[in-house]
Design an enzyme around this catalytic site. Structure first.
Site, short mmCIF file in Angstrom:
data_model
loop_
_atom_site.label_atom_id
_atom_site.label_comp_id
_atom_site.label_asym_id
_atom_site.label_seq_id
_atom_site.Cartn_x
_atom_site.Cartn_y
_atom_site.Cartn_z
N LYS A 1 -10.14 -2.68 -3.40
CA LYS A 1 -10.93 -1.33 -3.47
C LYS A 1 -9.92 -0.22 -3.85
O LYS A 1 -10.15 0.66 -4.59
CB LYS A 1 -11.19 -0.98 -1.88
CG LYS A 1 -12.81 -1.75 -1.72
CD LYS A 1 -12.96 -1.21 -0.17
CE LYS A 1 -14.16 -2.07 0.52
NZ LYS A 1 -14.00 -2.46 1.93
N LYS B 1 0.82 -1.09 0.05
CA LYS B 1 -0.01 0.04 -0.14
C LYS B 1 0.94 1.20 -0.17
O LYS B 1 0.47 2.32 -0.42
CB LYS B 1 -0.89 -0.02 1.06
CG LYS B 1 -2.04 -1.03 1.19
CD LYS B 1 -3.19 -0.91 2.24
CE LYS B 1 -4.34 -1.75 1.57
NZ LYS B 1 -5.58 -1.37 2.66
N LYS C 1 -5.05 -9.62 -6.62
CA LYS C 1 -6.34 -9.54 -5.74
C LYS C 1 -7.31 -8.53 -6.15
O LYS C 1 -6.55 -7.26 -6.46
CB LYS C 1 -6.40 -9.75 -4.23
CG LYS C 1 -6.41 -8.42 -3.49
CD LYS C 1 -6.40 -8.57 -2.01
CE LYS C 1 -6.69 -7.13 -1.35
NZ LYS C 1 -8.09 -6.59 -1.23
P1 ATP Z 1 -8.22 -2.05 0.11
O1 ATP Z 1 -7.50 -2.46 -1.00
O2 ATP Z 1 -8.34 -0.55 0.49
O3 ATP Z 1 -7.45 -2.81 1.49
P2 ATP Z 1 -10.06 -4.10 0.36
O4 ATP Z 1 -10.61 -4.47 -1.12
O5 ATP Z 1 -8.92 -5.22 0.64
O6 ATP Z 1 -9.63 -2.68 0.10
P3 ATP Z 1 -11.11 -4.30 2.84
O7 ATP Z 1 -12.29 -3.54 3.36
O8 ATP Z 1 -9.66 -3.86 3.33
O9 ATP Z 1 -11.24 -4.09 1.31
O10 ATP Z 1 -11.49 -6.00 3.29
C1 ATP Z 1 -12.60 -6.40 3.85
C2 ATP Z 1 -12.48 -7.97 3.88
O11 ATP Z 1 -12.64 -8.29 2.46
C3 ATP Z 1 -11.28 -8.61 4.61
O12 ATP Z 1 -11.59 -9.72 5.14
C4 ATP Z 1 -10.32 -8.71 3.04
O13 ATP Z 1 -9.61 -9.96 3.51
C5 ATP Z 1 -11.37 -9.22 2.32
N1 ATP Z 1 -10.97 -9.23 0.77
C6 ATP Z 1 -10.55 -8.04 0.21
N2 ATP Z 1 -10.37 -8.29 -1.04
C7 ATP Z 1 -10.47 -9.34 -1.13
C8 ATP Z 1 -10.35 -10.53 -2.35
N3 ATP Z 1 -10.08 -10.08 -3.53
N4 ATP Z 1 -10.69 -11.71 -2.44
C9 ATP Z 1 -10.87 -12.48 -1.15
N5 ATP Z 1 -11.22 -11.65 -0.07
C10 ATP Z 1 -10.93 -10.25 -0.02
MG MG Z 2 -8.00 -4.34 2.45
#
Ligand code: ATP
Ligand code: MG
Length: 332
Positions: free
Chosen positions: A198, A112, A195
């Site tokens: 967001k 990040k 992955k």
């Molecule tokens: P950021 O990139 O800002 O960290 P994020 O997409 O990882 O955002 P979070 O709110 O940080 O979203 O994560 C919420 C939950 O979703 C966590 O348990 C994380 O492990 C899960 N998660 C996020 N992206 C994935 C993915 N691509 N596949 C499976 N689980 C995910």
């Molecule tokens: Mg995350």
């Protein structure tokens, strides 16, 4: 009942398909069998710049989406992290029981902060895994349902908990990750090596649950697949197709083997078109339910008030125990 705890960031407004399949879906089923605590982690959100009004709106929107996904405030404790001040308070203590080198090894921070460089990164982003340690330990969670990307932070939590327990006697429950193999990591549709995220996915690579369903269908139909034509689950050789098969299988309950058979000889186009229908059928009622909850902010706020109260009852007790153990004078 064993206890589970997990959180989701209110950043970006809409959840994406990886959030739902990797985490929230498990939260919904675990509320039936576990003493479940789920929160919208606004303290984590401000580790990167946020617009205040936008953050307030997306925090409510996150709660609305969690309810739309099937969380039931009668069956779980649903709250917003900043409503429970013990998170920030325990995080400070946990900061003091985490090695700098230990924190520096967190790959999420490395990923990040890579874009801005460490000069453009906040101390908050560096320390956020330790806030997560506090989040989990406050509730004596036995299990933490998350995606694969969070595994290292659960390991850190285990290490810090065991260290504290070793020094001060049994204080914290050492938690285990709860990560389902099939949905541990949903990949970016345009780059199946990373992955869905967001903060990092390209607009075409991410399925936002609240997007116009037509747009979603189009993104799935234009997902990057692999060379060849055979629909076969092979994460190494065919990461794009395997990602689509994993999503398809989880949303329909049909096994991957069954899907491989159903699409034998039909090629990638048929798979993508039909998966687009499956996803649209799922997101359409989800969007409607989310809108309904958003139309009733009083109900949302009442749910959150009750959730915060339930959470604080547990968190306050843990924090008092920790403050006592580390040697703080009781406030009289
Ligand atoms: P950021 O990139 O800002 O960290 P994020 O997409 O990882 O955002 P979070 O709110 O940080 O979203 O994560 C919420 C939950 O979703 C966590 O348990 C994380 O492990 C899960 N998660 C996020 N992206 C994935 C993915 N691509 N596949 C499976 N689980 C995910
Ligand atoms: Mg995350």
């Amino acid at each position: 009942r064993p206890r589970v705890l997990s959180g989701i960031q209110p950043t970006a407004g809409s959840f994406h398909l990886g959030n739902y399949l990797g985490a929230v879906r498990q939260w919904v089923s675990l509320q039936e069998t576990h003493d479940a605590f789920y929160m919208v982690v606004d303290l984590h959100a401000i580790t990167v710049p946020q617009d205040p009004e936008e953050l307030r709106r997306s925090s409510r929107l996150a709660v609305a989406q969690l309810l739309a996904a099937g969380l039931d405030p009668e069956r779980c404790t649903l709250f917003v992290q900043s409503h429970v001040p013990e998170h920030a308070q325990l995080a400070w203590v946990m900061n003091c029981f985490t090695g700098f080198g230990e924190a520096s090894r967190m790959t999420q921070f490395k990923d990040k902060s890579a874009k801005q460089g460490t000069e453009g990164t906040t101390v908050g982003l560096f320390a956020y895994p330790i806030l997560q340690v506090a989040d989990i330990l406050l509730y004596h969670a036995d299990q933490v349902p998350v995606g694969e990307d969070q595994r290292q932070h659960i390991e850190l939590t285990r290490d810090v908990a065991a260290r504290f327990n070793g020094r001060f006697g049994e204080t914290f429950t050492v938690p285990a990750p709860y990560i389902l193999k099939e949905t541990a990591k949903i990949y970016d549709l345009q780059d199946p090596a990373v992955k869905m995220s967001k903060s990092a996915s390209s607009p075409k690579g991410i399925i936002w649950l609240l997007d116009e369903p037509k747009k979603t269908a189009k993104k799935i139909r234009s997902a990057v697949t692999d060379t060849g034509t055979e629909v076969r689950y092979d994460p190494e050789g065919k990461p794009g197709v395997s990602n689509l098969l994993g999503i398809y299988s989880t949303l329909t309950g049909r096994s991957v083997a069954e899907l491989e058979q159903a699409y034998a000889g039909k090629g990638y186009g048929a798979l993508k078109t039909e998966l687009a229908d499956v996803v649209v059928d799922w997101v359409t009622p989800f969007r409607t339910r989310t809108e309904e909850y958003m139309g009733d902010p009083e109900t949302l706020d009442a749910i959150l008030a009750k959730g915060a109260e339930k959470a604080r009852a547990v968190a306050a007790e843990t924090l008092a125990d920790v403050y006592d153990k580390v040697g703080f004078l009781p406030a009289k």
